[in-house]
Write a protein that holds these residues in place. Structure first.
Motif, mmCIF file in Angstrom:
data_model
loop_
_atom_site.group_PDB
_atom_site.id
_atom_site.type_symbol
_atom_site.label_atom_id
_atom_site.label_comp_id
_atom_site.label_asym_id
_atom_site.label_seq_id
_atom_site.Cartn_x
_atom_site.Cartn_y
_atom_site.Cartn_z
ATOM 1 N N ALA A 1 7.180 2.449 -3.230
ATOM 2 C CA ALA A 1 7.574 2.964 -4.541
ATOM 3 C C ALA A 1 8.811 3.849 -4.455
ATOM 4 C CB ALA A 1 6.412 3.745 -5.158
ATOM 5 N N TRP A 2 8.931 4.638 -3.406
ATOM 6 C CA TRP A 2 10.092 5.512 -3.237
ATOM 7 C C TRP A 2 11.219 4.841 -2.464
ATOM 8 C CZ3 TRP A 2 6.015 7.822 -5.258
ATOM 9 C CH2 TRP A 2 6.193 8.979 -6.007
ATOM 10 N N GLN A 3 11.047 3.568 -2.113
ATOM 11 C CA GLN A 3 12.068 2.780 -1.420
ATOM 12 C C GLN A 3 12.485 3.455 -0.117
ATOM 13 O OE1 GLN A 3 15.233 2.059 -4.236
ATOM 14 N NE2 GLN A 3 13.881 1.022 -5.683
ATOM 15 N N LEU A 4 11.469 3.835 0.660
ATOM 16 C CA LEU A 4 11.694 4.469 1.964
ATOM 17 C C LEU A 4 11.069 3.579 3.042
ATOM 18 C CD1 LEU A 4 10.812 8.168 1.031
ATOM 19 C CD2 LEU A 4 13.099 7.199 1.348
ATOM 20 N N GLN B 1 19.478 11.411 4.212
ATOM 21 C CA GLN B 1 18.963 10.139 4.706
ATOM 22 C C GLN B 1 19.324 9.986 6.172
ATOM 23 O OE1 GLN B 1 20.577 7.077 2.172
ATOM 24 N NE2 GLN B 1 18.991 7.339 0.624
ATOM 25 N N THR B 2 18.318 9.693 6.968
ATOM 26 C CA THR B 2 18.519 9.424 8.398
ATOM 27 C C THR B 2 18.046 8.011 8.669
ATOM 28 O OG1 THR B 2 18.071 11.749 8.900
ATOM 29 C CG2 THR B 2 18.018 10.199 10.738
ATOM 30 N N ARG B 3 18.920 7.174 9.147
ATOM 31 C CA ARG B 3 18.563 5.772 9.356
ATOM 32 C C ARG B 3 19.204 5.268 10.635
ATOM 33 N NH1 ARG B 3 22.363 6.288 5.430
ATOM 34 N NH2 ARG B 3 24.273 5.052 5.596
ATOM 35 N N PHE B 4 18.685 4.145 11.103
ATOM 36 C CA PHE B 4 19.255 3.509 12.290
ATOM 37 C C PHE B 4 20.584 2.863 11.928
ATOM 38 C CE2 PHE B 4 14.626 3.075 13.312
ATOM 39 C CZ PHE B 4 14.631 4.004 14.329
ATOM 40 N N ALA B 5 21.622 3.186 12.705
ATOM 41 C CA ALA B 5 22.913 2.526 12.500
ATOM 42 C C ALA B 5 23.079 1.346 13.441
ATOM 43 C CB ALA B 5 24.057 3.524 12.720
ATOM 44 N N GLY B 6 22.289 1.303 14.488
ATOM 45 C CA GLY B 6 22.372 0.221 15.457
ATOM 46 C C GLY B 6 21.453 0.515 16.620
ATOM 47 N N VAL B 7 21.149 -0.491 17.406
ATOM 48 C CA VAL B 7 20.252 -0.338 18.540
ATOM 49 C C VAL B 7 20.957 -0.846 19.775
ATOM 50 C CG1 VAL B 7 18.022 -0.945 19.517
ATOM 51 C CG2 VAL B 7 18.262 -0.689 17.042
ATOM 52 N N ALA C 1 -3.854 5.511 4.619
ATOM 53 C CA ALA C 1 -2.708 4.823 5.220
ATOM 54 C C ALA C 1 -2.166 3.748 4.283
ATOM 55 C CB ALA C 1 -3.110 4.209 6.556
ATOM 56 N N ALA C 2 -3.057 2.988 3.637
ATOM 57 C CA ALA C 2 -2.606 1.973 2.674
ATOM 58 C C ALA C 2 -1.881 2.623 1.499
ATOM 59 C CB ALA C 2 -3.803 1.165 2.180
ATOM 60 N N ALA C 3 -2.391 3.772 1.027
ATOM 61 C CA ALA C 3 -1.722 4.484 -0.066
ATOM 62 C C ALA C 3 -0.352 4.986 0.367
ATOM 63 C CB ALA C 3 -2.593 5.653 -0.533
ATOM 64 N N ALA C 4 -0.227 5.434 1.624
ATOM 65 C CA ALA C 4 1.077 5.890 2.120
ATOM 66 C C ALA C 4 2.081 4.737 2.192
ATOM 67 C CB ALA C 4 0.909 6.544 3.489
ATOM 68 N N VAL C 5 1.603 3.544 2.534
ATOM 69 C CA VAL C 5 2.488 2.372 2.495
ATOM 70 C C VAL C 5 2.994 2.131 1.073
ATOM 71 C CG1 VAL C 5 2.651 -0.117 2.871
ATOM 72 C CG2 VAL C 5 1.377 1.304 4.481
ATOM 73 N N GLY C 6 2.076 2.227 0.102
ATOM 74 C CA GLY C 6 2.486 2.067 -1.294
ATOM 75 C C GLY C 6 3.486 3.116 -1.733
ATOM 76 N N VAL C 7 3.311 4.360 -1.274
ATOM 77 C CA VAL C 7 4.271 5.421 -1.609
ATOM 78 C C VAL C 7 5.642 5.093 -1.025
ATOM 79 C CG1 VAL C 7 4.855 7.845 -1.197
ATOM 80 C CG2 VAL C 7 2.533 7.219 -1.885
ATOM 81 N N GLY C 8 5.673 4.624 0.214
ATOM 82 C CA GLY C 8 6.950 4.248 0.821
ATOM 83 C C GLY C 8 7.649 3.132 0.066
ATOM 84 N N ALA D 1 11.165 3.655 6.254
ATOM 85 C CA ALA D 1 10.564 4.355 7.386
ATOM 86 C C ALA D 1 9.138 4.804 7.061
ATOM 87 C CB ALA D 1 11.416 5.566 7.773
ATOM 88 N N VAL D 2 8.915 5.258 5.835
ATOM 89 C CA VAL D 2 7.576 5.687 5.423
ATOM 90 C C VAL D 2 6.635 4.485 5.372
ATOM 91 C CG1 VAL D 2 6.225 6.703 3.556
ATOM 92 C CG2 VAL D 2 8.448 7.671 4.155
ATOM 93 N N ALA D 3 7.074 3.395 4.741
ATOM 94 C CA ALA D 3 6.230 2.204 4.638
ATOM 95 C C ALA D 3 5.934 1.622 6.018
ATOM 96 C CB ALA D 3 6.898 1.164 3.748
ATOM 97 N N LEU D 4 6.934 1.609 6.898
ATOM 98 C CA LEU D 4 6.736 1.054 8.236
ATOM 99 C C LEU D 4 5.781 1.908 9.053
ATOM 100 C CD1 LEU D 4 7.439 -0.962 10.465
ATOM 101 C CD2 LEU D 4 9.411 0.483 11.043
ATOM 102 N N GLY D 5 5.989 3.219 9.036
ATOM 103 C CA GLY D 5 5.120 4.099 9.810
ATOM 104 C C GLY D 5 3.677 4.028 9.350
ATOM 105 N N ALA D 6 3.455 4.098 8.036
ATOM 106 C CA ALA D 6 2.093 4.014 7.516
ATOM 107 C C ALA D 6 1.515 2.617 7.732
ATOM 108 C CB ALA D 6 2.075 4.369 6.035
ATOM 109 N N GLY D 7 2.353 1.583 7.638
ATOM 110 C CA GLY D 7 1.876 0.224 7.881
ATOM 111 C C GLY D 7 1.415 0.026 9.314
ATOM 112 N N ILE D 8 2.141 0.615 10.262
ATOM 113 C CA ILE D 8 1.717 0.541 11.660
ATOM 114 C C ILE D 8 0.364 1.218 11.839
ATOM 115 C CG2 ILE D 8 2.237 1.395 13.981
ATOM 116 C CD1 ILE D 8 5.182 0.940 13.359
#
Length: 422
Positions: free
Chosen positions: A259-262, A364-370, A250-257, A264-271
């Protein structure tokens, strides 16, 4: 078996013998021959689970609990006095538990050095989509010592162990994330991974960025297994792999997110990382309590009202942390499911014959608003096209495909990149 060496004064020798005789323990006593002191050294073997009980009997018989005593490991004893205790548990003593926890923590250089190496190996395994390499990173990870040190310190109310355990955990995970991110940046800049690689589609990474109950179960079981392995006569080396399985990938996946400036990946793995770390600590403490370990100043095995209030904030904080991040993990899992559905819809649409000349650069799929009722999303599809060609209906076609795939409205835009060949 444990070999106990206990020094007693001459006036206390008879009381010590009575305790041992009552329990049917055979012993050897040797008179001291130096320093002009009146005393004897009593030696006897007992099972590990009987150590605490025998010392409690010595204290009840009036022997000073702050005397010279050594508890050593013995391979065997003849005869084997397994009847020396009425306990049905195969657990070690409080002092041995504390000693084993401290002994599992390596030196600073070894701890952080092996953490970086395990994070690099885990990053390589994730990007290669290789479960074997990821398992290899777990084997060399040293996180079991810090996790169990914190659990033992909390259980026995040893503030020094608590500080040491949580400090090493936080710093170790930070170093693992930093090492994985640095290695990921190096791979991207040096061109060791394909430029078109979409890390969210790699199975080993996707498992770590969509945390759910099954991921939480790994952390809960890892903490409980680590506590059982530490508190009994069982080896804890394999248990260390289990704890590392909940943390290092999980820590490595955060690092990948990162490094790739993603995000969503860093947040999901960080959780997932935070939830697993909290789960390991919580179940480790609860398991040790269940095995009968308590602070020395707890009478009858239960805390006084003041002591209970002292522990309440720690337990409440862990429970709230688990609840908050479990709720957040459901949102992240939903977002990752949407991204997978969007990618599939885009690929299926562009695979049609009329769009054969187009090449997908990114999706790219991202939140535009909540809003109160939903999460608004925006999808940006970047494609390359032959110079001079136009596809006026592509936006509408992708919009319908995406909306049908995720079953909710989403704003879709297409960015064209012209290409020329000669």
């Amino acid at each position: 078996m444990r070999l106990i060496q206990l020094r007693v004064e001459d006036g206390e020798l008879e009381a010590a013998r009575d305790v041992l005789d009552e329990r049917g323990i055979r012993y050897v006593s040797t008179d001291e021959q130096h320093n002009g002191s009146d005393g004897a050294l009593v030696q006897f073997p007992i099972p590990p689970e009987a150590v605490d009980e025998v010392f409690d009997d010595f204290e009840a018989a009036g022997l000073d609990d702050d005397r010279y005593a050594v508890v050593a490991r013995a391979e065997t004893a003849r005869p084997d006095h397994s009847e020396a205790t009425d306990a049905h548990e195969d657990r070690i003593s409080h002092e041995e538990l504390r000693g084993r926890a401290v002994g599992m923590n390596p030196g600073v250089v070894t701890y952080y050095g092996m953490t970086v190496l395990s994070a690099v190996v885990a990053t390589a395994g994730l990007l290669l989509d290789s479960p074997a390499v990821v398992v290899g990173s777990m084997v060399i990870a040293p996180q079991v010592g810090s996790a169990l040190t914190a659990a033992v310190g909390t259980t026995l109310d040893d503030r020094a162990l608590v500080r040491e355990g949580f400090r090493d955990q936080l710093m170790g995970l930070f170093v693992a994330i930093a090492g994985a991110a640095a290695f990921g940046f190096l791979l991207r800049r040096a061109g060791f991974v394909p430029a078109q690689l979409r890390v969210t589609t790699v199975q080993q990474i996707a498992h770590r960025i969509s945390p759910g109950f099954l991921s939480l179960a790994v952390g809960l079981c890892a903490g409980a297994a680590g506590a059982v392995g530490l508190a009994t006569a069982l080896p804890v080396s394999l248990v260390g792999v289990m704890i590392a399985a909940a943390l290092i990938p999980a820590a490595a996946a955060v690092g990948v997110g990162i490094a790739w400036q993603l995000p969503a990946v860093a947040l999901g793995a960080g959780i997932l990382l935070v939830v697993n770390a909290a789960s390991i600590n919580l179940t480790g403490v609860l398991t040790l309590w269940g095995l009968g370990f308590r602070p020395d100043d707890w009478e009858s095995g239960w805390p006084s009202p003041g002591q209970a209030r002292q522990y309440a904030p720690t337990v409440a904080a862990l429970l709230v942390l688990l609840a908050v991040f479990a709720g957040a993990s459901s949102v992240t899992a939903q977002q990752m499911q949407v991204e997978v559905a969007v990618n599939d819809a885009v690929e299926e649409t562009l695979s049609e014959e009329r769009y054969r000349a187009l090449g997908v650069r990114s999706v790219q799929t991202r939140f535009a608003g909540v809003s109160v009722y939903r999460l608004d999303r925006r999808v940006t599809v970047t494609v390359s096209r032959p110079d001079g060609e136009s596809y006026p209906r592509l936006v509408a076609r992708l919009g319908r495909a995406v909306n049908d795939a995720i079953e909710e409205p989403a704003a879709v835009e297409v960015v064209f990149v012209d290409r020329q060949s000669r």
